[in-house]
Design an enzyme around this catalytic site. Structure first.
Site, PDB file in Angstrom:
ATOM      1  CE  LYS A 106      42.885  55.052 -46.383  1.00  0.00           C
ATOM      2  NZ  LYS A 106      41.726  55.726 -46.990  1.00  0.00           N
TER       3      LYS A 106
ATOM      4  CB  THR B 103      39.748  52.582 -48.336  1.00  0.00           C
ATOM      5  OG1 THR B 103      39.855  53.265 -47.093  1.00  0.00           O
ATOM      6  CG2 THR B 103      40.043  53.568 -49.445  1.00  0.00           C
TER       7      THR B 103
END
Length: 341
Positions: free
Chosen positions: A189, A246
């Site tokens: 990610k 994120t």
């Protein structure tokens, strides 16, 4: 209650030490920088990595490895992913055989392309292992804001021990048997978060970032399932959950680094400006090589690899992604259904 050692005095290690202390666990927080450790002990604050947060007095902060790990029942590894092997080698002589190793590093070892679980297995093959991951910023956890994590282990009993260790009114922990899936979700990610930051830095809108995140989780899932992970893991907290937090938060150093690159800064200068480890930079190289090893199509990762490692142009990469050969969105499903003419 368990005697705990946290290896790594960065923001996340410090936040986890605070969380463990609040649950009445004896905690030792280890860092390699003696000057930083002395400053934390003096001020009871990690001013560099987690400013304005007071450490409880019962957290012992040290740069002595044997003192930190010697009697620990649970050892939390909270260093940068590329330092995990080195740090574990430094403590291996002091770790008890039944001590649980909890990894919180979100990365892939660049030289070997190993997930952290396999790195730990090589260094400490006899110790039970858990990866603790999920959508979580150190700043929010240390302030007691509601957060959810996942404890993944091949042993249900071990996962539940760590679940109980961290659970509190502000910290909810789920268990999961999919160790490789949870690890890869956390590592990969960061690549997409760099891309999301670049998109923001270029001035692109919400549409572009939504597309990037959605197609990003497709890439992560493709590689993950090829490497033995469960597809459902990538729909959960350590997949899409961690990706969302994120890619959208200014707490994310990967996103902030990407913004600087999108604004025209060279990748190496952007990393220096952030002043902390940007895990996505290592993960991009590793994921690109893994995609070739497992013959997995990962166009976003490939373009970021060309950008970071080969000095490509940001806008050229965007154009290449947008003008790729047309495809079905749900490729395997589309191949197996009968379309109406």
């Amino acid at each position: 209650m368990s005697i705990c050692c946290v290896l790594g005095s960065g923001s996340w290690g410090t936040a986890l030490a605070i969380a463990l202390s609040k649950n009445n666990n004896p905690v030792k927080l280890w860092g390699r920088n003696k000057e930083q450790i002395n400053a934390i002990n003096l001020k009871r604050e990690n001013t560099k990595y987690l400013p304005n947060i007071t450490l409880p007095d019962d957290i012992k902060v040290t740069n002595n490895v044997s003192e930190a790990a010697g009697d620990a029942e649970v050892i939390i590894v909270s260093t940068a992913s590329q330092s995990v092997r080195q740090v574990l080698n430094s403590v291996r002589d002091y770790v008890k055989k039944d001590s649980i190793i909890v990894n919180t590093a979100k990365g892939i070892e660049k030289d070997t392309l190993l997930p952290i679980s396999q790195v730990v297995e090589e260094v400490l093959p006899d110790n039970p292992y858990v990866v603790l991951s999920g959508p979580s910023h150190a700043e929010e956890v240390s302030n007691g804001l509601p957060t959810t994590l996942v404890a993944a282990s091949h042993s249900q009993k071990t996962a539940e021990i760590i679940q109980d260790l961290f659970m509190s009114p502000s910290l909810r922990v789920y268990t999961n048997p999919d160790v490789i899936g949870v690890e890869l979700g956390g590592a990969l990610k960061n690549i997409i978060a760099l891309g999301a930051g670049i998109s923001d830095g270029l001035g692109y809108g919400d549409n572009a970032k939504a597309a990037l995140m959605t197609r990003g989780i497709v890439e992560i899932s493709r590689l993950g399932t090829k490497m033995g992970a469960y597809e459902s893991t990538f729909s959960g907290l350590t997949g899409i959950g961690d990706l969302i937090v994120t890619c959208t938060s200014m707490h994310s150093r990967n996103r902030r680094c990407g913004i600087l690159i999108g604004q025209g800064m060279k990748p190496e200068d952007a990393v220096k400006e952030i002043g902390m480890v940007v895990e996505g930079m290592y993960a991009t190289d590793a994921a690109y090589r893994l995609s070739k090893k497992y013959d997995v199509e990962m166009p976003i990762t490939e373009e970021l690899y060309h950008l970071f490692d080969l000095g490509g142009d940001v806008r050229t990469s965007v154009e290449k992604l947008m003008t790729r050969q047309k495809k079905h969105e749900i490729e395997q499903t589309a191949e197996n259904i009968e379309w109406h003419v």
